[in-house]
Scaffold this motif. Structure first.
Motif, short mmCIF file in Angstrom:
data_model
loop_
_atom_site.label_atom_id
_atom_site.label_comp_id
_atom_site.label_asym_id
_atom_site.label_seq_id
_atom_site.Cartn_x
_atom_site.Cartn_y
_atom_site.Cartn_z
N ALA A 172 -0.16 -3.26 -6.24
CA ALA A 172 0.30 -2.08 -5.51
C ALA A 172 0.52 -2.40 -4.04
CB ALA A 172 -0.73 -0.96 -5.65
N LEU A 215 1.32 -5.21 -2.65
CA LEU A 215 2.49 -6.03 -2.46
C LEU A 215 3.76 -5.21 -2.64
CD1 LEU A 215 1.58 -8.67 -1.60
CD2 LEU A 215 1.09 -9.22 -3.98
N ARG A 216 3.76 -4.37 -3.63
CA ARG A 216 4.94 -3.57 -3.90
C ARG A 216 5.18 -2.54 -2.82
NH1 ARG A 216 6.20 -2.24 -9.79
NH2 ARG A 216 7.27 -0.75 -8.49
N ARG A 217 4.10 -2.00 -2.34
CA ARG A 217 4.24 -0.99 -1.32
C ARG A 217 4.55 -1.60 0.04
NH1 ARG A 217 1.55 3.78 -2.12
NH2 ARG A 217 3.00 5.08 -1.01
N GLY A 218 4.30 -2.88 0.16
CA GLY A 218 4.59 -3.52 1.43
C GLY A 218 3.73 -3.04 2.57
#
Lengths: 328, 328
Positions: A108, A110-113
């Motif tokens: 999460a 990584l995906r959300r940055g």
DNA sequence: CTGAAAGCGCTTACAG
DNA sequence: CTGAAAGCGCTTACAG
């Protein structure tokens, strides 16, 4: 968007972000026009779009290992308040110590940055943290594991704190001191046990396996451990529990079993959660300051975020304090 | 991105999203290639970009009024677990009952483009909620205020629950029952007071202003109220506190002041937080089920989110249960 | 079965 | 002092 109120979308962006910097100047007149329009339209820039364009999400993440220990909700809330000062959002993630959920959290993140994360983890490997660093997210870790060349550590000197507890107990005349140690998989559990052991050594007491109960950090486990301890042929006169949850559990068990605390058994905990003052007798414990932790953590994160290179690992040790109440 | 491993970026998107639907078919061979590439590259689609493209963030928000009441962290965690099943993230926002923070939360919601929110709020106006609805976010509100034509309500029948508590107290022989009522600005406070009042009425007891103490929902306030109550010329023999935080406070004050509970004063709370079992005597209270609340809330949200039109307001009443322990 | 192209709502050099 | 244009990393009709 809000350029329905006069000017170009570039201009709107400029005034919304106060970009009156290098070679951009906005006349007061247009600025007012834009501001007015934005207000009437109730315009709010979409953070997803901003994040995409700037490659910065203005978001911090914090992982907590469980909710039932009030220490963590408090820590998370403190971090949230702290981050707000820098206009950062924070997303809180509760893993309940589930390795699967820790992995999911990494994903999460990584995906959300997110721009930064403060975490306490049992499972992450150096490779996991590498991924974060490479993705440009700043990381500070509560505790001292895993050590990573580019992640910061933030902690109390837990070993020393427990040693101080042990010294206090010895000063009270105790020679048979047990510990309810928490899980050896957690850095906190390990460190606190280390402090217990070295405390024993310093005062020339032998380590006795039967006085060391390893448990999870779950409600109920402290009671069980205390039960076993009290059933010993020669029960301890004092017990140090690796956190307040365990300590309170143990204390209640002892009291309900008709022992008096601290006369029959003294008990001391770790963390100083609010419940420590609502049990009777009140719990003696070591204070771990949530606000200090939050402030230091966010500060370290911000330094990393506002810095172009990736800083080498730093380590910050916060002060602890023993709170003497009634249970020891 | 990951098309370094063979094919077009369209194709990658298709396989990542399993878009093997209407008129899209991907050969197993290319699918495998893409999957493999994604794995070695450790590719994860950026949620910000996805959100921007799909106008859907797969995010839920939950607002909690404070952290120090364990009920709320637990509720938030339960919602998080529940939402995960539908692959939704949840962002938790703690307002500490600060109107400014409630406003900030509204702002954050809108900017982040969450798909749904479950909230309990003192301050939001119908206009605020309108903004959310217009922005397409689904909203379910804990409690029954503010009522809105397009927002759902989720609650216990708190009035009835308190009436049941009152009936129980009367059955125990109490005729002088006080209440520590919480703030009248909170819907919970109001409802529970209403139940108290109607309980009085049903049993032909007069309402006495001195037996009604309005407080905040803060640690410490319960003790103060109890102090005042006990100092009355004719103190109550039972008190109903509007939540467990207050009840526990009150109980501890009474006990520390040398009264015995429930003989001198019976005490019952509301919520059934974990602390209720760690005070002695254990607290009798009404159980508000966090998991039920979370499941129902997320379900209502999902129904709204997966529906094209905006549904009219619905209202769901969850069951309550009185937990009889030792304090009354 | 697969790809080129437009578009989501912003920001930011770059020109003027 | 202000605007046109490209680009952030995805998805999704639309063609082929």
């Amino acid at each position: 968007v809000a350029e329905l109120a006069g000017v170009s979308i570039t201009t709107v962006s400029f005034v919304m972000n106060n970009k009156t910097g290098s070679n951009v100047w906005i006349s007061d007149e247009t600025r007012q026009k834009v501001l007015a329009a934005a207000r009437t339209l109730n315009y709010r820039p979409l953070s997803a779009a901003q994040a995409l364009a700037t490659k910065r999400s203005n978001t911090l993440a914090v992982m907590i290992p469980h909710v039932e220990n009030l220490f963590y909700p408090h820590l998370a809330a403190a971090i949230q308040r702290e981050a707000e000062k820098s206009n950062f959002e924070v997303v809180i993630y509760n893993t309940d110590n589930d390795p699967g959920r820790e992995e999911a959290f990494l994903d999460a993140l990584l995906r959300r940055g997110v721009d930064g994360v403060v975490t306490q983890t049992y499972q992450w490997s150096t490779a996991d943290i590498d991924q974060l660093i490479e993705a440009g997210v700043a990381v500070v870790i509560h505790g001292d594991r895993p050590t990573h060349p580019f992640a910061d550590n933030l902690m109390l000197d837990e070993v020393k704190a427990v040693e101080a507890v042990m010294a206090y107990l010895v000063r009270q005349g105790h020679r048979r001191i047990a510990t309810i140690a928490g899980p050896p998989t957690s850095w906190g559990g390990r460190l606190r046990k280390k402090g217990y052991l070295s405390g024993l050594r310093r005062h020339d007491m032998a380590v006795e396996e039967s006085l060391i109960r390893e448990t999870r950090f779950k409600r109920g486990d402290g009671a069980q451990a205390m039960e076993a301890l009290l059933a010993l042929p020669e029960p301890p006169t004092a017990v140090f529990a690796a956190n307040d949850l365990l300590a309170i559990d143990a204390l209640l068990f002892a009291v309900d079993a008709g022992r008096s605390v601290p006369e029959d058994v003294a008990i001391v905990g770790f963390d100083n959660i609010p419940e420590a003052t609502i049990v009777r007798p009140r719990l003696t414990t070591v204070h771990k300051d949530v606000n200090l932790l939050a402030a230091a953590g966010v500060e370290m994160l911000m330094e990393r975020i506002n810095c172009d290179e990736v800083l080498p690992a730093r380590r910050k040790i916060l002060p602890y304090e023993i709170i003497y109440r009634e249970s020891a």
